[in-house]
Design a protein around this motif. Structure first.
Motif, PDB file in Angstrom:
ATOM      1  N   LEU A   1       0.927   4.341  -0.712  1.00 31.17           N
ATOM      2  CA  LEU A   1       0.600   5.661  -0.167  1.00 31.17           C
ATOM      3  C   LEU A   1       0.704   5.696   1.358  1.00 31.17           C
ATOM      4  O   LEU A   1       0.839   6.760   1.942  1.00 31.17           O
ATOM      5  CB  LEU A   1      -0.812   6.085  -0.581  1.00 31.17           C
TER       6      LEU A   1
ATOM      7  N   HIS B   1     -12.502  -0.195  -6.709  1.00 29.54           N
ATOM      8  CA  HIS B   1     -13.290   0.828  -6.004  1.00 29.54           C
ATOM      9  C   HIS B   1     -12.777   2.227  -6.354  1.00 29.54           C
ATOM     10  O   HIS B   1     -13.548   3.150  -6.646  1.00 29.54           O
ATOM     11  CB  HIS B   1     -13.189   0.571  -4.487  1.00 29.54           C
ATOM     12  N   SER B   2     -11.446   2.358  -6.368  1.00 23.45           N
ATOM     13  CA  SER B   2     -10.823   3.638  -6.692  1.00 23.45           C
ATOM     14  C   SER B   2     -11.190   4.085  -8.109  1.00 23.45           C
ATOM     15  O   SER B   2     -11.551   5.239  -8.349  1.00 23.45           O
ATOM     16  CB  SER B   2      -9.309   3.501  -6.545  1.00 23.45           C
TER      17      SER B   2
ATOM     18  N   MET C   1      -1.382  -5.975  -3.028  1.00 21.66           N
ATOM     19  CA  MET C   1      -2.307  -4.874  -3.354  1.00 21.66           C
ATOM     20  C   MET C   1      -3.645  -5.470  -3.775  1.00 21.66           C
ATOM     21  O   MET C   1      -3.712  -6.298  -4.666  1.00 21.66           O
ATOM     22  CB  MET C   1      -1.692  -4.066  -4.500  1.00 21.66           C
TER      23      MET C   1
ATOM     24  N   VAL D   1      -1.077   3.232  -7.296  1.00 22.08           N
ATOM     25  CA  VAL D   1      -1.203   1.824  -7.706  1.00 22.08           C
ATOM     26  C   VAL D   1      -0.048   1.493  -8.654  1.00 22.08           C
ATOM     27  O   VAL D   1      -0.202   1.534  -9.864  1.00 22.08           O
ATOM     28  CB  VAL D   1      -2.556   1.572  -8.410  1.00 22.08           C
TER      29      VAL D   1
ATOM     30  N   ALA E   1      -9.109   5.209  -1.620  1.00 21.86           N
ATOM     31  CA  ALA E   1      -9.740   3.906  -1.844  1.00 21.86           C
ATOM     32  C   ALA E   1      -8.734   2.890  -2.368  1.00 21.86           C
ATOM     33  O   ALA E   1      -8.743   1.726  -1.955  1.00 21.86           O
ATOM     34  CB  ALA E   1     -10.901   4.046  -2.822  1.00 21.86           C
ATOM     35  N   SER E   2      -7.836   3.326  -3.264  1.00 22.82           N
ATOM     36  CA  SER E   2      -6.917   2.377  -3.890  1.00 22.82           C
ATOM     37  C   SER E   2      -5.970   1.757  -2.871  1.00 22.82           C
ATOM     38  O   SER E   2      -5.477   0.658  -3.069  1.00 22.82           O
ATOM     39  CB  SER E   2      -6.121   3.068  -4.998  1.00 22.82           C
ATOM     40  N   ASN E   3      -5.677   2.480  -1.783  1.00 20.77           N
ATOM     41  CA  ASN E   3      -4.754   1.971  -0.773  1.00 20.77           C
ATOM     42  C   ASN E   3      -5.462   1.621   0.536  1.00 20.77           C
ATOM     43  O   ASN E   3      -4.828   1.496   1.573  1.00 20.77           O
ATOM     44  CB  ASN E   3      -3.635   2.990  -0.505  1.00 20.77           C
ATOM     45  N   ARG E   4      -6.789   1.492   0.452  1.00 20.33           N
ATOM     46  CA  ARG E   4      -7.609   1.178   1.629  1.00 20.33           C
ATOM     47  C   ARG E   4      -7.340   2.125   2.795  1.00 20.33           C
ATOM     48  O   ARG E   4      -7.206   1.709   3.939  1.00 20.33           O
ATOM     49  CB  ARG E   4      -7.377  -0.273   2.075  1.00 20.33           C
TER      50      ARG E   4
ATOM     51  N   LEU F   1      -7.894   8.272  -4.477  1.00 24.87           N
ATOM     52  CA  LEU F   1      -6.552   7.844  -4.065  1.00 24.87           C
ATOM     53  C   LEU F   1      -6.621   7.008  -2.796  1.00 24.87           C
ATOM     54  O   LEU F   1      -5.965   5.969  -2.675  1.00 24.87           O
ATOM     55  CB  LEU F   1      -5.657   9.068  -3.827  1.00 24.87           C
TER      56      LEU F   1
ATOM     57  N   ALA G   1       0.876  -1.171   0.000  1.00 23.35           N
ATOM     58  CA  ALA G   1       0.000   0.000   0.000  1.00 23.35           C
ATOM     59  C   ALA G   1       0.913   1.220   0.000  1.00 23.35           C
ATOM     60  O   ALA G   1       1.151   1.831   1.031  1.00 23.35           O
ATOM     61  CB  ALA G   1      -0.919  -0.016   1.218  1.00 23.35           C
TER      62      ALA G   1
ATOM     63  N   ALA H   1      -9.853  -3.026  -4.052  1.00 20.81           N
ATOM     64  CA  ALA H   1      -9.579  -1.644  -3.638  1.00 20.81           C
ATOM     65  C   ALA H   1      -9.297  -0.777  -4.866  1.00 20.81           C
ATOM     66  O   ALA H   1      -9.783   0.352  -4.969  1.00 20.81           O
ATOM     67  CB  ALA H   1      -8.390  -1.611  -2.683  1.00 20.81           C
ATOM     68  N   VAL H   2      -8.527  -1.317  -5.791  1.00 24.75           N
ATOM     69  CA  VAL H   2      -8.202  -0.568  -7.013  1.00 24.75           C
ATOM     70  C   VAL H   2      -9.474  -0.360  -7.850  1.00 24.75           C
ATOM     71  O   VAL H   2      -9.707   0.719  -8.408  1.00 24.75           O
ATOM     72  CB  VAL H   2      -7.119  -1.301  -7.831  1.00 24.75           C
TER      73      VAL H   2
END
Lengths: 320, 245
Positions: free
Chosen positions: A74, B8-9, B1, B93, A101-104, A99, A72, B5-6
C-alpha cells in the motif's frame, strides 16, 4: 522506477479470453486513461497487476517487481477497484485503520486521507449509510493511504456528483504533477478527455492504442473546417473545383469540409472573392476518435455499434 | 511483510464488525442462559436419574453455545466474501498465507478465550443450583472438562472458518455444519455406533466425560475433533491460495 509494465499478459476464464497478449507500460508523471467498453478487460488487467488474479501467461510488474513480492504494497501502489468493497457495518475510519495497520502506515494518515476525501465529518458512520459517491471517496481515500507513487483507479467517477467529479479530476492531475504514475479506467470519453494525458485503449482484451491523448485524436479523426459564406453554393462549387468535398449541413447551415485546414480554405475563398462569414477549424473529440478506432477494429463492426457510432456523430453535429 | 502488522489489522477488522462480535458474545450468553434455565428448573430432579453423569451433564448448555461458536467462525470469514472485500484485503496483504494465518489466529484466539470463560462460568453457574448434588472443580476430571470444553468451542469456530473459506459463504457453512453437528450424530448415533464417535462433536465432547466410553479417550477425542478443524482450515488455505480473488 514506478512504471507499471504489462508484458504479453493473457488471462482466460474457461473458454473466454478476458485479456489477450496485452503489452503496454504506464509511465510516471502523467495521467493515463484506460479506455474500453465494459468487458474489454480493464478491470481484469488491474486485478492481474495487483496479483489478485493469476495470469494464464505473461507478466505484470510495478517498478520491475511483481506486486505480490512488494513488502508494504500500500505504500507503493494505491488501488480503487470496487467502491462497494468496504464492509457496510464497519465505519469508514475502522476500514481505513485496518488497512493502515497491515502495512504499518501510521494511524494519523487515516485522518489525513479522510480529510482529503472530504469524509472527516462522517468517518465515524457505518459505511452502509454512505451514498455511492461517498463510497467512491472512501475508496479513493484508501488508495491514497500509503502515499503511493503508483495509483490505479477503476472507474473513479462512477456515481459521483458533479462537484466530486471535479474533485477526483483535480486530484488525479495533481498526483500526476507530483510525478506519480496514475492509471485511470473509464468508459466515459468526455470525462477521460478532461484528465488524461495519455491513453491505453482496449477492445476485447487486446490493445487497440497506446498514444498521447491529442495524438490519438489526430490519428483517428480527420481535421475538418467549417465555413459559411453569403453565397454557399458558389463557395461549394469553388471548393469542389479545388478538389475538396464540402458537405452542406442540414437547414442550410455552414459547409463542412473534411480533410482541410482553415489556412487553405481561407486563401482559396479570398482569391476568388467569395465573402466568408465564418471560418473555423473543427477539433476532433476523444469520443469521435474512440468510435472511429473501434469501428475500424473488425470485432466491432456489428450493426449495433455502427448505428450507435453514427448516432453519436449526428448528435455531435447537431450540437454544433 | 510483518506478521504482527497483519495480525493487528485482522484484530481491528474483527472487532469493528457486529456479526462476529455478536456471535462471540452469544457463545457466552446462550450457554450461561440455557445453563441457568435448565439447572434452576430441572437440575436437581435430573440428578436423581440412574443415567445421570454429574460432570457431562454440567455442560448440557454447550449443545446450544456451540451453534454460536460455529456462527462466529463462519461470519468472521464470510465478511471477506461480500462485494469484493477480499480484493481490498489481499491488495493490502498479498501474501495469502500471512493473511489467512492471521485471520485464523485471531478467530482461534478469540474463540478459545471466550470458550474457556464460557466453560468455567457455565460449570460454576450450573452447580450453584445443584444444592446437595453439586460438584466442584475438585471433582475428578472437572478442570480437564472445563478446559476441554473451551478448546472444543474454539475448534468448532475454526472448523466453520475453514469451511467458510472453501465455500466463500457463511450461510452455506452454517446450513451444512449445524445439521452435521447437531442432528446427524443423534440420527445415526446409535445405528452407526463407532463411526459416529469420530464425528467432530462426538469426538470433541469425550473430554466432558469423567470416564469416557468407546474408542476415544478425553484427549484423543479432542485430537480427532482438532483433526477435523485442521483439515477444514488447510482446505481453506489451499483454496484461498489457488483461487483468483
Amino acid at each position: 522506477m514506478t512504471r507499471i509494465d504489462v508484458h504479453e499478459l493473457t488471462k482466460e476464464y474457461g473458454a473466454t479470453r478476458a485479456v489477450d497478449r496485452l503489452t503496454f507500460a504506464v509511465e510516471p508523471g502523467r495521467v493515463t486513461g484506460f479506455l474500453g467498453p465494459n468487458g474489454a478487460g480493464k478491470s481484469t488487467t488491474m486485478r492481474l497487476v495487483l496479483g489478485l488474479d493469476r495470469p494464464t501467461s505473461g507478466t505484470a510488474t510495478v517498478g520491475g517487481r511483481a506486486y505480490t513480492a512488494l513488502d508494504a504494497p500500500l505504500r507503493q501502489v494505491g488501488a480503487l477497484l470496487d467502491p462497494q468493497a468496504a464492509h457496510g457495518s464497519r465505519t469508514a475510519r475502522a476500514h481505513l485503520l485496518a488497512l493502515a495497520a497491515s502495512n504499518r502506515i501510521p494511524a494519523r494518515r487515516v485522518d489525513e486521507v479522510l480529510d482529503e476525501a472530504g469524509l472527516s465529518a462522517v468517518a465515524g458512520r457505518r459505511v452502509k449509510s454512505y451514498s455511492l459517491g461517498m463510497r467512491q471517496r472512501l475508496g479513493v481515500a484508501a488508495a491514497l493511504l500509503g502515499d503511493p507513487a503508483v495509483l490505479m483507479l477503476d472507474e473513479p467517477s462512477n456515481g459521483l456528483d458533479p462537484e466530486s467529479i471535479i474533485w477526483v479530476r483535480e486530484l488525479m492531475r495533481r498526483l500526476a504533477r507530483e510525478g506519480r504514475t496514475v492509471l485511470v479506467s473509464s468508459h466515459l470519453m468526455n470525462e477521460t478527455a478532461s484528465f488524461a494525458d495519455h491513453l491505453v485503449v482496449l477492445g476485447r482484451g487486446r490493445l487497440l492504442a497506446d498514444l498521447p491523448l491529442q495524438e490519438f485524436i489526430d490519428t483517428q479523426v480527420q481535421p475538418r473546417v467549417r465555413v459559411r459564406s453569403s453565397d454557399d453554393s458558389a463557395l461549394a462549387a469553388l471548393l469542389e473545383g479545388h478538389g475538396y468535398r464540402p458537405v452542406r449541413e442540414p437547414d442550410s447551415g455552414p459547409l463542412t469540409v473534411a480533410d482541410a485546414r482553415v489556412a487553405d480554405i481561407g486563401r482559396i475563398a479570398a482569391r476568388a472573392g467569395v465573402p466568408i462569414l465564418e471560418l473555423a477549424a473543427q477539433e476532433g473529440t476523444l469520443e469521435e476518435a474512440y468510435l472511429a478506432l473501434t469501428a475500424d477494429a473488425v470485432e466491432y463492426t456489428s450493426a449495433r455499434t455502427a448505428d450507435s457510432a453514427s448516432a453519436v456523430r449526428e448528435s455531435q453535429e447537431a450540437r454544433r | 511483510m510483518s506478521f504482527t502488522a497483519v495480525l493487528h489489522s485482522e484484530w481491528i477488522k474483527i472487532k469493528s464488525l457486529r456479526g462476529p462480535a455478536g456471535s462471540l458474545l452469544a457463545v457466552l450468553l446462550v450457554t450461561l442462559g440455557v445453563t441457568a434455565l435448565a439447572f434452576a428448573t430441572i437440575g436437581q430432579a435430573e440428578a436423581d436419574n440412574p443415567g445421570a453423569e454429574p460432570l457431562y451433564d454440567a455442560f448440557y448448555a454447550l449443545n446450544f453455545g456451540q451453534v454460536a461458536a460455529l456462527a462466529f467462525g463462519a461470519t468472521a470469514i464470510s465478511s471477506e466474501y461480500l462485494n469484493g472485500a477480499l480484493r481490498v484485503s489481499l491488495a493490502a496483504v498479498p501474501r495469502r498465507t500471512h493473511f489467512y494465518a492471521a485471520k485464523i489466529a485471531v478467530i482461534g484466539g478469540l474463540a478459545l478465550a471466550t470458550g474457556l470463560v464460557t466453560a468455567f462460568a457455565a460449570f460454576l453457574l450450573g452447580q450453584s443450583f445443584m444444592g446437595s448434588y453439586a460438584i466442584g472443580l475438585d471433582h475428578p476430571g472437572a478442570v480437564r472438562a472445563c478446559v476441554g470444553a473451551g478448546v472444543y468451542l474454539a475448534l468448532l469456530a475454526l472448523l466453520a472458518a475453514g469451511l467458510a473459506t472453501v465455500l466463500r459463504s457463511g450461510v452455506a457453512v452454517l446450513s451444512i455444519l449445524i445439521p452435521f453437528v447437531l442432528i446427524v450424530p443423534f440420527v445415526i448415533g446409535d445405528v452407526a455406533g463407532s463411526v459416529a464417535e469420530f464425528l467432530p462433536d462426538r469426538a470433541g465432547q469425550q473430554v466432558l466425560h469423567a470416564a469416557p466410553a468407546g474408542h476415544l479417550g478425553p484427549w484423543s477425542g479432542l485430537a480427532v475433533c482438532a483433526a477435523w478443524s485442521a483439515a477444514a482450515v488447510l482446505a481453506g488455505l489451499w483454496t484461498l491460495r489457488r483461487r483468483d480473488a
